[in-house]
Design an enzyme around this catalytic site. Sequence first.
Site, PDB file in Angstrom:
ATOM      1  N   HIS A  26      36.913  40.231  43.898  1.00 51.57           N
ATOM      2  CA  HIS A  26      37.291  39.614  45.185  1.00 51.57           C
ATOM      3  C   HIS A  26      38.550  38.749  45.077  1.00 51.57           C
ATOM      4  O   HIS A  26      38.908  38.088  46.050  1.00 51.57           O
ATOM      5  CB  HIS A  26      36.151  38.740  45.727  1.00 51.57           C
ATOM      6  CG  HIS A  26      34.865  39.475  45.959  1.00 51.57           C
ATOM      7  ND1 HIS A  26      34.795  40.632  46.712  1.00 51.57           N
ATOM      8  CD2 HIS A  26      33.597  39.222  45.534  1.00 51.57           C
ATOM      9  CE1 HIS A  26      33.528  41.051  46.727  1.00 51.57           C
ATOM     10  NE2 HIS A  26      32.785  40.220  46.022  1.00 51.57           N
ATOM     11  N   ASP A  71      29.624  47.682  42.365  1.00 50.39           N
ATOM     12  CA  ASP A  71      29.031  46.409  42.759  1.00 50.39           C
ATOM     13  C   ASP A  71      28.615  46.546  44.236  1.00 50.39           C
ATOM     14  O   ASP A  71      29.220  47.317  44.982  1.00 50.39           O
ATOM     15  CB  ASP A  71      30.096  45.319  42.606  1.00 50.39           C
ATOM     16  CG  ASP A  71      29.571  43.915  42.796  1.00 50.39           C
ATOM     17  OD1 ASP A  71      29.370  43.219  41.789  1.00 50.39           O
ATOM     18  OD2 ASP A  71      29.377  43.496  43.962  1.00 50.39           O
ATOM     19  N   HIS A 115      29.064  44.635  46.613  1.00 44.53           N
ATOM     20  CA  HIS A 115      30.091  44.118  47.519  1.00 44.53           C
ATOM     21  C   HIS A 115      31.378  44.941  47.378  1.00 44.53           C
ATOM     22  O   HIS A 115      31.707  45.382  46.277  1.00 44.53           O
ATOM     23  CB  HIS A 115      30.383  42.652  47.182  1.00 44.53           C
ATOM     24  CG  HIS A 115      29.155  41.788  47.211  1.00 44.53           C
ATOM     25  ND1 HIS A 115      28.493  41.399  46.061  1.00 44.53           N
ATOM     26  CD2 HIS A 115      28.460  41.281  48.253  1.00 44.53           C
ATOM     27  CE1 HIS A 115      27.436  40.674  46.404  1.00 44.53           C
ATOM     28  NE2 HIS A 115      27.388  40.586  47.717  1.00 44.53           N
ATOM     29  N   ASP A 160      23.955  43.834  41.563  1.00 42.07           N
ATOM     30  CA  ASP A 160      23.498  43.212  42.808  1.00 42.07           C
ATOM     31  C   ASP A 160      23.080  44.267  43.836  1.00 42.07           C
ATOM     32  O   ASP A 160      22.763  43.958  44.980  1.00 42.07           O
ATOM     33  CB  ASP A 160      24.523  42.207  43.364  1.00 42.07           C
ATOM     34  CG  ASP A 160      25.965  42.684  43.255  1.00 42.07           C
ATOM     35  OD1 ASP A 160      26.174  43.889  43.009  1.00 42.07           O
ATOM     36  OD2 ASP A 160      26.879  41.857  43.429  1.00 42.07           O
ATOM     37  N   TYR A 172      22.616  38.511  40.880  1.00 45.26           N
ATOM     38  CA  TYR A 172      22.216  37.150  41.247  1.00 45.26           C
ATOM     39  C   TYR A 172      20.714  37.081  41.419  1.00 45.26           C
ATOM     40  O   TYR A 172      20.134  37.948  42.054  1.00 45.26           O
ATOM     41  CB  TYR A 172      22.919  36.731  42.555  1.00 45.26           C
ATOM     42  CG  TYR A 172      24.402  36.957  42.473  1.00 45.26           C
ATOM     43  CD1 TYR A 172      25.234  36.010  41.891  1.00 45.26           C
ATOM     44  CD2 TYR A 172      24.963  38.167  42.887  1.00 45.26           C
ATOM     45  CE1 TYR A 172      26.594  36.238  41.749  1.00 45.26           C
ATOM     46  CE2 TYR A 172      26.326  38.417  42.756  1.00 45.26           C
ATOM     47  CZ  TYR A 172      27.128  37.444  42.192  1.00 45.26           C
ATOM     48  OH  TYR A 172      28.467  37.699  42.036  1.00 45.26           O
TER      49      TYR A 172
END
Length: 303
Positions: A121, A158, A160, A235, A278
Amino acid sequence: MKLSVVYHPDYVVSLPAEHRFPMPKFKLLRDLLLAEDIITPEQIYLPELPPRELIELVHTPEYVKAYCEGTLDTKLQRRIGLPWSRELAQRTCIAVAGTILTAQLALKYGCACNTAGGTHHAFPSYGSGFCIFNDLAIAAKTLQKQELVSKILIVDLDVHQGDGTAWIFQHDDSVFTFSMHCEANFPGKKQTSDLDIPLPVGLDDDGYLQILAQHLPDLLTEVKPDLVFFDAGVDTHVSDRLGKLCLTDRGIYRRERLVLSTCLAAGYPVASVIGGGYGKDIQGLVYRHSLLHRAAREICAQY
Ligand SMILES: [Zn+2]
């Protein structure tokens, strides 16, 4: 083929006790890999601090200087989501070096895994979502600068979207960005990767693996990369605090095997990073990250 693993004791720094970023996981992952004989100590490589010029292949000198010296303005600092410390700045640079070293080892031996990395990110002049410097982008540009590779494929799984990476390489034909991510998750504003596959909330193992298997082989044939970067964020797991997909441990293990075996069978070297993951159950989380290294060990043994 021998699996190489990259780790540095500085991957872990202290954070406030209640912080939701699971910082201890990096060392726990290394400990687990050794305790379960997935790797031996001789397979671990130690990165060294990178020269600032390499970080500046992607990031603006102003941002790099301000972050490293702790003078970044409060708004940009807040966007990162991790409280600044000298140790964290050092950790950020050493983790970037870890991904560069992982890529160099992958080129040499075929398959290498970092025990950190995947800060996708981060944009050139600011960080976001726990990501400060974009290790994948820096490693890609470093290896190109060293004339070790020309064409690169980034497989970002991932949960995201790899928005920073997509933005950085949007006008660069030498790096193909592929992101498969949950459509209804951070970041709110998505960027355009060379190939984006948005996934519906709640997707399970079979649905997920079917989509991946539909795209990956064709992508390799089309791009013909000199090196593949694989962001193996876990995640995507059903019990992840920040993900919204429903993969099981078994599904993640099958995913890692699918990516590694598809690339290696076709002769493409793979440098993997662990990406996001997480949860309060840190042992469960570390186990999920170790599925990458377990799969890599098995696939390496076949070559
Ligand atoms: Zn993530």
